[in-house]
Design a protein around this motif. Structure first.
Motif, mmCIF file in Angstrom:
data_model
loop_
_atom_site.group_PDB
_atom_site.id
_atom_site.type_symbol
_atom_site.label_atom_id
_atom_site.label_comp_id
_atom_site.label_asym_id
_atom_site.label_seq_id
_atom_site.Cartn_x
_atom_site.Cartn_y
_atom_site.Cartn_z
ATOM 1 N N GLY A 240 0.826 -1.210 0.000
ATOM 2 C CA GLY A 240 0.000 0.000 0.000
ATOM 3 C C GLY A 240 0.853 1.250 0.000
ATOM 4 O O GLY A 240 1.985 1.252 -0.499
ATOM 5 N N PHE A 241 0.317 2.324 0.589
ATOM 6 C CA PHE A 241 1.052 3.591 0.618
ATOM 7 C C PHE A 241 2.336 3.456 1.420
ATOM 8 O O PHE A 241 2.329 2.931 2.541
ATOM 9 N N GLU A 242 3.454 3.919 0.852
ATOM 10 C CA GLU A 242 4.747 3.862 1.532
ATOM 11 C C GLU A 242 5.498 5.175 1.317
ATOM 12 O O GLU A 242 5.644 5.629 0.178
ATOM 13 N N PHE A 243 5.965 5.779 2.418
ATOM 14 C CA PHE A 243 6.730 7.023 2.309
ATOM 15 C C PHE A 243 8.026 6.796 1.524
ATOM 16 O O PHE A 243 8.473 7.672 0.786
ATOM 17 N N ALA A 244 8.621 5.623 1.677
ATOM 18 C CA ALA A 244 9.875 5.336 0.984
ATOM 19 C C ALA A 244 9.678 5.355 -0.530
ATOM 20 O O ALA A 244 10.534 5.834 -1.275
ATOM 21 N N VAL A 245 8.537 4.840 -0.988
ATOM 22 C CA VAL A 245 8.237 4.831 -2.421
ATOM 23 C C VAL A 245 8.072 6.256 -2.934
ATOM 24 O O VAL A 245 8.601 6.626 -3.986
ATOM 25 N N LEU A 246 7.324 7.071 -2.164
ATOM 26 C CA LEU A 246 7.130 8.472 -2.541
ATOM 27 C C LEU A 246 8.455 9.216 -2.538
ATOM 28 O O LEU A 246 8.736 10.011 -3.449
ATOM 29 N N GLY A 247 9.306 8.960 -1.527
ATOM 30 C CA GLY A 247 10.606 9.632 -1.448
ATOM 31 C C GLY A 247 11.489 9.290 -2.624
ATOM 32 O O GLY A 247 12.176 10.157 -3.184
ATOM 33 N N LYS A 248 11.478 8.019 -3.036
ATOM 34 C CA LYS A 248 12.275 7.592 -4.192
ATOM 35 C C LYS A 248 11.798 8.293 -5.458
ATOM 36 O O LYS A 248 12.612 8.733 -6.279
ATOM 37 N N PHE A 249 10.481 8.433 -5.601
ATOM 38 C CA PHE A 249 9.939 9.100 -6.784
ATOM 39 C C PHE A 249 10.335 10.573 -6.800
ATOM 40 O O PHE A 249 10.650 11.116 -7.863
ATOM 41 N N ILE A 250 10.318 11.220 -5.634
ATOM 42 C CA ILE A 250 10.694 12.636 -5.562
ATOM 43 C C ILE A 250 12.148 12.834 -5.995
ATOM 44 O O ILE A 250 12.477 13.792 -6.704
ATOM 45 N N VAL A 251 13.036 11.922 -5.591
ATOM 46 C CA VAL A 251 14.444 11.996 -5.995
ATOM 47 C C VAL A 251 14.556 11.896 -7.517
ATOM 48 O O VAL A 251 15.282 12.662 -8.165
ATOM 49 N N ILE A 252 13.815 10.946 -8.113
ATOM 50 C CA ILE A 252 13.811 10.774 -9.567
ATOM 51 C C ILE A 252 13.314 12.044 -10.243
ATOM 52 O O ILE A 252 13.924 12.545 -11.199
ATOM 53 N N PHE A 253 12.218 12.576 -9.738
ATOM 54 C CA PHE A 253 11.582 13.762 -10.320
ATOM 55 C C PHE A 253 12.529 14.965 -10.278
ATOM 56 O O PHE A 253 12.709 15.666 -11.277
ATOM 57 N N ILE A 254 13.171 15.195 -9.131
ATOM 58 C CA ILE A 254 14.051 16.354 -8.971
ATOM 59 C C ILE A 254 15.283 16.234 -9.877
ATOM 60 O O ILE A 254 15.736 17.222 -10.462
ATOM 61 N N THR A 255 15.817 15.014 -10.008
ATOM 62 C CA THR A 255 16.989 14.819 -10.877
ATOM 63 C C THR A 255 16.654 15.130 -12.326
ATOM 64 O O THR A 255 17.402 15.834 -13.019
ATOM 65 N N PHE A 256 15.527 14.607 -12.808
ATOM 66 C CA PHE A 256 15.074 14.943 -14.160
ATOM 67 C C PHE A 256 14.916 16.456 -14.303
ATOM 68 O O PHE A 256 15.324 17.059 -15.302
ATOM 69 N N LEU A 257 14.317 17.076 -13.296
ATOM 70 C CA LEU A 257 13.986 18.498 -13.322
ATOM 71 C C LEU A 257 15.226 19.365 -13.486
ATOM 72 O O LEU A 257 15.317 20.186 -14.405
ATOM 73 N N PHE A 258 16.217 19.161 -12.610
ATOM 74 C CA PHE A 258 17.377 20.038 -12.604
ATOM 75 C C PHE A 258 18.298 19.793 -13.800
ATOM 76 O O PHE A 258 18.843 20.740 -14.369
ATOM 77 N N THR A 259 18.462 18.528 -14.180
ATOM 78 C CA THR A 259 19.324 18.245 -15.324
ATOM 79 C C THR A 259 18.763 18.870 -16.589
ATOM 80 O O THR A 259 19.472 19.508 -17.368
ATOM 81 N N ASP A 260 17.461 18.710 -16.804
ATOM 82 C CA ASP A 260 16.814 19.283 -17.987
ATOM 83 C C ASP A 260 16.869 20.803 -17.966
ATOM 84 O O ASP A 260 17.159 21.444 -18.973
ATOM 85 N N LEU A 261 16.612 21.389 -16.795
ATOM 86 C CA LEU A 261 16.584 22.849 -16.674
ATOM 87 C C LEU A 261 17.897 23.475 -17.118
ATOM 88 O O LEU A 261 17.921 24.369 -17.977
ATOM 89 N N PHE A 262 19.004 22.993 -16.581
ATOM 90 C CA PHE A 262 20.269 23.671 -16.838
ATOM 91 C C PHE A 262 20.947 23.197 -18.121
ATOM 92 O O PHE A 262 21.764 23.919 -18.688
#
Length: 441
Positions: A240-262
């Motif tokens: 079911g809902f897991e903070f660890a799963v959400l945290g892993k997704f946030i790391v993925i999202f932020i990495t995509f975000l910053f690499t693409d931005l700059f």
């Protein structure tokens, strides 16, 4: 519509520039399907998604921003998608596409609000020039590496291969570079494009340009992987809902975000500097439209089934061929659409044939280094760090990151705090936080 006379160009020159850019980045049509195919995605579907997303994003760039910049799924970002997110972190490719989609949507909002444009404007002038020079060295290194001219197995950390028949690709690339230089010095129009075509033909008897038996240049495209998203996977694990799963997704999202931005910011600054596509205040022309094109490309790419779409540094080869307007981008987009049906023909062009164009563009972009104020160490040192970091870290975004941090440090030590814009302070803080996060991760 494209202000051709105002920018000192012609229809013919723009078309040649568009073709040159396409040939310089056509490798993505072969690399992206192979790389994303490792995640379980259908390679044929990824090929279609790659060509379509590149065409759509580049058309938006041409019509909305009127800049000679082409876009496609980014190298580095596709490697992160495959090897880190899917293979390393065990995520499904559907979840990775979901992160790409959300990143694109957020970027679209930030672009309309002008936040990404404000970031570009906050980068100091000397750093903007340094970004252009650094990108020149970066894509020169890409060309050298793709052709096998430089390698790490030469007895030194990195060195030049001997140009003999055992290194046919390297030898062919050197021949192509000589052809390109001769044509350019003789002021032959379309020198870079002619150089690519000539090198491809010369590569046939050398065995570098491989023409398959029963070669058929025409093929029908595969169906793309439409809307293959996994929104539940953002926060739902096996239990079911897991903070660890959400945290892993946030790391993925932020990495995509910053690499693409700059990566995008760096490319726009580099191309604008090389083609003098700046306004009276020294800012990139139509930057907001360019950033919107980048965001639209990422959203469309995710919906079609490919990794993050970004602006390509290979656009510099088109600018070197005379491209100054969005008409060049439209020509590039047209070639991507055509490639959907002629993929075997376009995939004949080997990396050794596009390498001379990338290497030569390094020279063209290096010329602006004379505009940097090296006499002032608070300006010259950050510029040097930016230029040095891009090729040696193999990353545009890292070059910008280290350059901005060094700029703030130098201005603080030099007691020139007033020279640091507010947004630059914020960027430096974010970059330092990112370095700390990577160190402790």
């Amino acid at each position: 519509m494209f202000n051709l006379k105002e920018r000192g160009t012609t229809v013919g020159r723009e078309i040649v520039a568009g073709l040159t850019t396409f040939l310089a980045m056509t490798y993505i049509l072969a690399v992206n399907p192979g790389m994303l195919g490792m995640t379980g995605m259908d390679a044929g579907s990824v090929f279609t998604a790659t060509a379509l997303s590149a065409a759509i994003a580049t058309l938006v760039m041409g019509f909305v921003a009127n800049l000679p910049v082409a876009l496609a799924p980014g190298m580095g970002l596709n490697a992160f998608f495959t090897f880190t997110v899917c293979m390393g972190m065990g995520c499904s490719w559907q979840l990775a596409l979901t992160a790409v989609l959300l990143e694109g949507v957020l970027f679209l909002i930030l672009s309309f609000c002008g936040i990404r444009e404000a970031i570009i404007k906050s980068i100091p002038e000397n750093l903007k020039i340094a970004v252009s020079v650094g990108i020149g060295l970066f894509i020169c290194l890409i060309g050298l590496a793709n052709a096998g001219i430089v390698a790490s197995d030469t007895g030194t950390i990195i060195g030049f291969n001997n140009f003999n028949l055992s290194h046919a690709s390297a030898l062919l690339a050197v021949i192509g570079l000589i052809i390109t230089i001769i044509l350019y010095v003789c002021k032959v129009p379309g020198a870079i494009l002619i150089g690519i075509a000539a090198t491809t033909i010369i590569g046939i008897p050398m065995g570098v340009t491989v023409v398959p038996e029963n070669f058929k240049p025409v093929s029908l495209p595969s169906k793309p992987l439409l809307f293959a998203f996994d929104f539940k996977g953002i926060f739902m694990g096996a239990n079911g809902f897991e903070f660890a799963v959400l945290g892993k997704f946030i790391v993925i999202f932020i990495t995509f975000l910053f690499t693409d931005l700059f990566d995008t910011i760096g490319t726009l600054l580099g191309v604008a500097e090389q083609g003098n596509l700046k306004d009276k205040d020294g800012n990139v022309l139509n930057a907001k439209g360019a950033l919107i094109a980048d965001s639209v490309g990422t959203v469309v790419g995710a919906c079609l089934g490919t990794s993050t779409v970004t602006s390509y540094v290979e656009s510099s080869s088109g600018v070197a061929a005379g491209g100054r307007t969005g008409l060049a981008a439209i020509a590039t987009a047209a070639m991507f659409l055509i490639s959907l049906f002629f993929s075997p023909l376009f995939l004949l062009v080997p990396a050794a044939a596009t390498a001379p164009a990338l290497i030569f563009v390094g020279y063209l972009m290096m010329k602006s280094v004379t505009k940097i104020d090296f006499a002032d160490p608070t300006e010259g040192i950050p510029a040097f760090i930016t230029i040095m970091a891009m090729p040696f870290s193999y990353s545009i975004s890292k070059g910008i990151m280290y350059g901005v941090i060094t700029f703030v440090i130098c201005k603080l030590v030099g007691k020139k705090i007033k020279d640091i814009p507010v947004v630059t302070w914020i960027l430096a803080a974010i970059f330092i936080a990112d370095i700390i996060f990577e160190a402790v991760k």
